[in-house]
Design a protein around this motif. Structure first.
Motif, short mmCIF file in Angstrom:
data_model
loop_
_atom_site.label_atom_id
_atom_site.label_comp_id
_atom_site.label_asym_id
_atom_site.label_seq_id
_atom_site.Cartn_x
_atom_site.Cartn_y
_atom_site.Cartn_z
N TYR A 177 0.84 -1.19 0.00
CA TYR A 177 0.00 0.00 0.00
C TYR A 177 0.88 1.24 0.00
CZ TYR A 177 -3.27 3.59 1.24
OH TYR A 177 -4.01 4.75 1.23
N LYS A 178 0.77 2.09 -1.05
CA LYS A 178 1.70 3.21 -1.20
C LYS A 178 1.03 4.58 -1.20
CE LYS A 178 4.23 1.76 -4.80
NZ LYS A 178 4.09 0.36 -5.13
N GLU A 179 -0.30 4.62 -1.26
CA GLU A 179 -0.97 5.93 -1.36
C GLU A 179 -0.60 6.82 -0.18
OE1 GLU A 179 -3.19 7.93 -3.13
OE2 GLU A 179 -2.49 6.71 -4.79
N PRO A 180 -0.47 8.13 -0.42
CA PRO A 180 -0.02 9.01 0.65
C PRO A 180 -1.12 9.41 1.63
CG PRO A 180 -0.38 10.25 -1.36
CD PRO A 180 -0.66 8.82 -1.70
N HIS A 181 -2.36 9.04 1.37
CA HIS A 181 -3.45 9.54 2.21
C HIS A 181 -3.48 8.91 3.59
CE1 HIS A 181 -4.81 11.12 -1.60
NE2 HIS A 181 -5.00 9.92 -2.09
N THR A 182 -3.81 9.73 4.59
CA THR A 182 -4.03 9.20 5.94
C THR A 182 -5.40 8.50 5.98
OG1 THR A 182 -5.13 11.23 6.61
CG2 THR A 182 -2.75 11.12 7.00
N ALA A 198 -8.25 10.96 5.65
CA ALA A 198 -8.46 11.41 4.27
C ALA A 198 -9.14 10.31 3.47
CB ALA A 198 -7.14 11.81 3.64
N LEU A 199 -8.73 9.06 3.70
CA LEU A 199 -9.35 7.95 2.98
C LEU A 199 -10.85 7.86 3.31
CD1 LEU A 199 -6.48 5.34 3.26
CD2 LEU A 199 -7.41 6.24 1.12
#
Lengths: 159, 150
Positions: B3-8, B11-12
């Motif tokens: 899992y690489k997305e930058p969202h916390t 935010a998700l």
């Protein structure tokens, strides 16, 4: 492309029932039967006096990607709005006026955060960026309580 | 896949409730329900560390006003992203309302809300402190039906 009905606007003049060539507009749940609706026919959309019917793509064309700098600036704003939402939620626990105000601020910040998410890249559920996010979320399989089945179903349903 | 997305997680949660609303508008209730399920997972996993006070909002509001919105606006103007500009136009005004409400609350305390209700516009986030629901949102012109009473 199929028709969809906004039931809140429908005034039951029922013109759609009488212009529809397949009977897709006549259903027990008030929604169009998408599987019977003829691609792009739009007879019901044009006939409806209340503008309660509209057309939705079954499969979406590829949308041009957002500018990377705009998207990343919106990501920063999104995180800031979410932080304010969480502060508001933490303060909203009591019954006093301040708690109620904190709840309103949390709610408002969620609306602002959603708008940032939408404009950054997640406007269409069928969009490539949404798909990319869902695919990456498969990597959370095994995290305690993570509903990976929901992610798998969404990848299946949203093409 | 990692899992690489930058969202916390917070935010998700917002990303997922946004996508749930999008599915609702496309009359896709099954998909909307699945995004809601993901949003509740992320909401449960999100939170702020330690004790907070209402003043903690001030720093974020200042950063959004002084740099956050400006960064989006200047680039959106360069590339002609009118959707992002619309988001900035509404968001800046709503953020200014947050600031003014907090300043007034600091002065008046709970008296600010006495005899009034709180309403939030679901389209832009505008907060109204009023006896009756606004007939029209002063920021985005949404009708009364788009307001949620807190």
């Amino acid at each position: 492309m199929h028709a969809a009905r906004n039931i809140a606007l429908c005034t039951k003049d029922c013109l759609c029932l009488f212009v529809c060539p397949t009977g897709a507009t006549d259903t027990e749940n008030g929604q169009i039967d998408f599987s019977r609706c003829l691609d792009g026919c739009r007879l019901c959309v044009d006939a409806c006096p209340s503008h309660a019917l509209y057309l939705v793509f079954d499969r979406y064309p590829v949308k041009p990607q957002k500018d990377a700098v705009v998207a990343s600036a919106l990501d920063n704003l999104l995180e800031s709005k979410v932080k304010q939402e969480l502060i508001g939620t933490a303060l909203a626990q009591g019954e006093n006026g301040g708690a109620k105000l904190a709840k309103a601020i949390a709610h408002s910040n969620r609306v602002l955060a959603e708008d940032c998410a939408r404009e950054a890249r997640y406007i269409l559920p069928q969009g490539s960026e949404t798909r990319k996010l869902l695919t990456e979320l498969l990597g959370r399989r095994g995290d305690p309580g993570f509903p990976v089945d929901a992610v798998e179903q969404l990848l299946e349903l949203l093409q | 896949m990692e899992y690489k997305e930058p969202h916390t997680n917070g935010a998700l949660a917002a990303i997922c409730t946004n996508l749930s609303k999008a599915c609702d508008k496309q009359m896709r209730p099954t998909e909307a329900g699945l995004f809601d399920k993901l949003a509740s997972y992320f909401s449960q996993s999100a939170g702020v560390a330690g004790p907070v006070s209402i003043n903690d909002l001030d720093a974020n509001i200042a950063a959004d006003t002084e740099s956050g919105y400006i960064a989006v606006e200047s680039r959106a103007q360069q590339v002609g992203d009118r959707g992002a500009l619309r988001c900035v136009t509404w968001g800046k005004k709503v953020t200014a309302i947050h600031k003014s409400v907090l300043v007034r609350y600091a002065k008046q305390g709970d008296a600010l809300m006495e005899g009034s209700n709180l309403y939030v516009c679901e389209a832009c986030g505008f907060i109204a402190i009023a006896k009756e629901v606004p007939g029209l949102c002063p920021i985005c012109k949404a009708p009364a039906s788009r307001f949620t009473k807190i």
